[in-house]
Scaffold this active site. Structure first.
Site, PDB file in Angstrom:
ATOM      1  N   SER A 315       0.803  -1.201   0.000  1.00 27.39           N
ATOM      2  CA  SER A 315       0.000   0.000   0.000  1.00 27.39           C
ATOM      3  C   SER A 315       0.849   1.271   0.000  1.00 27.39           C
ATOM      4  O   SER A 315       1.625   1.503  -0.924  1.00 27.39           O
ATOM      5  CB  SER A 315      -0.953  -0.056   1.200  1.00 27.39           C
ATOM      6  OG  SER A 315      -1.963   0.900   1.107  1.00 27.39           O
ATOM      7  N   ASP A 326      11.271   4.884  -9.338  1.00 25.81           N
ATOM      8  CA  ASP A 326      11.022   5.529 -10.624  1.00 25.81           C
ATOM      9  C   ASP A 326      11.800   6.830 -10.793  1.00 25.81           C
ATOM     10  O   ASP A 326      12.208   7.177 -11.909  1.00 25.81           O
ATOM     11  CB  ASP A 326       9.530   5.832 -10.792  1.00 25.81           C
ATOM     12  CG  ASP A 326       8.732   4.612 -11.197  1.00 25.81           C
ATOM     13  OD1 ASP A 326       9.325   3.516 -11.275  1.00 25.81           O
ATOM     14  OD2 ASP A 326       7.515   4.750 -11.435  1.00 25.81           O
ATOM     15  N   LYS A 340      -0.670  -3.920  -3.552  1.00 28.51           N
ATOM     16  CA  LYS A 340      -1.955  -3.334  -3.149  1.00 28.51           C
ATOM     17  C   LYS A 340      -1.968  -1.886  -3.608  1.00 28.51           C
ATOM     18  O   LYS A 340      -1.364  -1.025  -2.981  1.00 28.51           O
ATOM     19  CB  LYS A 340      -2.132  -3.439  -1.637  1.00 28.51           C
ATOM     20  CG  LYS A 340      -3.279  -2.591  -1.071  1.00 28.51           C
ATOM     21  CD  LYS A 340      -4.625  -2.994  -1.647  1.00 28.51           C
ATOM     22  CE  LYS A 340      -5.750  -2.274  -0.932  1.00 28.51           C
ATOM     23  NZ  LYS A 340      -5.774  -0.829  -1.177  1.00 28.51           N
TER      24      LYS A 340
END
Length: 400
Positions: A315, A326, A340
């Protein structure tokens, strides 16, 4: 939403993890799904929408744009209202609609359960100090005991099977209902009937106000700082920032997110901001409305960084990992994360219960959806994760 203190307005939450295996509750004696939350408080959501963390929002579209596999909030509210009018349980009626909808993460809380969940987000709760889970045979068992807690002092152990609480049999109950039985006022007794190695035993313990430290820091040889974030409860983001500032100049950092079930989204963004100088952290949609989360400026962008992850990284913790990966800010080491990436929002029902329904998903800065797939680490490592991470930092010019 009267009567529900600090009701979260935006949640990224795992529920019924590892169906058919062991459902682990990460907060001690807490509401079951407090384990893996990624939420905004009502006030925090408003602040974020006003760009406290650079969140940009559009007006939410109508319910017609509801994603497939999610519950219709109007149908849920209608079922609850009809049940209440007939003198029946609104929560039960609402849960039946949610269950039929295919909303994997949707659930319904009563007022007490939701209030307890809000308390958990502060990193404190009233209970006996156990992690509990449902085994593959459907029975409730103790997964872990908090050191120094009432349960620990009573001699409870991991692996003990919980048979009843104050005389009420727990076999067959929803895990959230079992945990609710363990909750109560500090100082009140609770009688636990357990089974251990084939023998039954009974222990009476008194509930206490308990706390957990969401962020801990330790130093490895060579000056590497390990910042362990157990969950993103209130204040954890600033603690991460403080730990980074206190680290030796130029020394590497391991951001340990293993086993982190999530937490408050604002705290996760604050933690990511410790290593970023502004910029995108994640995008998400709510019933088709596209929104974004941005890091605060001024983070440490030069210090070598490794993020430690595993299958228990979920999460909001995945949100942080994805952003750092990234953005080229961290090397992720460990095993694939849980996956999730859906968004839940609460709706208060006529009887005061709260339905948390899936409304969308979130993505990393590169546009990756993590829901179902998780994050693949840059360097896979099952055993000796910290040793591998130290090697990575060594290759970046820091550490032993």
């Amino acid at each position: 939403m009267l009567g529900l203190p600090s009701i979260p307005a935006f949640c990224l939450r795992p529920r019924d993890l590892r169906r058919g295996a062991v459902l682990t509750l990460v907060f001690l004696a807490s509401v079951a799904t407090a384990a893996g939350t990624g939420c905004w408080d009502r006030g925090e959501a408003a602040a974020a929408s006003a760009s406290a963390y650079g969140a940009r929002t559009d007006d939410a579209p109508p319910e017609a744009s509801r994603p497939a596999g999610t519950a219709d909030r109007e149908a849920v509210a209608r079922a609850a209202a009809e049940a209440v009018a007939e003198g029946k349980s609104g929560k039960k009626a609402a849960q039946e609609v949610v269950s039929r909808s295919g909303d994997r993460w949707g659930t319904v809380y009563d007022q007490g359960e939701y209030a307890a969940f809000a308390e958990d987000l502060d990193g404190s709760w009233t209970g006996v100090g156990v992690w509990a889970g449902r085994g593959p045979d459907g029975r409730i068992e103790v997964d872990k005991v908090q050191p120094g807690s009432p349960a620990a002092r009573a001699g409870l152990r991991a692996g003990d099977r919980l048979l009843s609480i104050d005389g009420q049999t727990v076999t067959g109950l929803a895990v959230a209902d079992v945990i609710a039985l363990l909750r109560g006022r500090a100082g009140t007794p609770v009688v636990l009937n357990l089974s251990r190695d084939g023998a039954d035993l009974t222990e009476t313990v008194r509930r206490e106000q308990l706390r957990t430290e969401p962020v801990t820091v330790r130093r490895l040889p060579g000056g590497i700082t390990v910042i362990k974030v157990a969950s993103f409860t209130r204040g954890s983001g600033e603690r991460v920032k403080a730990a980074v500032r206190a680290a030796p100049p130029g020394a590497g950092v391991m951001l340990d997110l293993r086993g982190n079930p999530g937490g408050l989204v604002t705290e996760a963004v604050a933690a990511a901001s410790a290593f970023l100088d502004g910029g995108l952290v994640a995008t998400y949609d709510v019933r088709g409305s596209q929104r974004a989360l941005y890091a605060a400026p001024g983070g440490d962008t030069a210090r070598p960084l490794v993020a430690l992850v595993d299958g228990g990284t979920m999460s909001a913790a995945e949100l942080v990992t994805g952003a750092l990966q990234d953005r080229g800010r961290a090397v992720a080491v460990g095993t694939r994360t849980f996956g999730k990436g859906s968004v839940q929002m609460p709706t208060e029902l006529p009887d005061g219960s709260v339905a948390e329904l899936t409304v969308g998903t979130y993505r990393t800065p590169a546009g990756r959806s993590l829901d179902g797939g998780g994050i693949t680490p840059d360097l896979a490592a099952g055993e000796g994760v910290e040793e591998r991470a130290a090697q990575v930092l060594g290759g970046l010019g820091v550490g032993p």
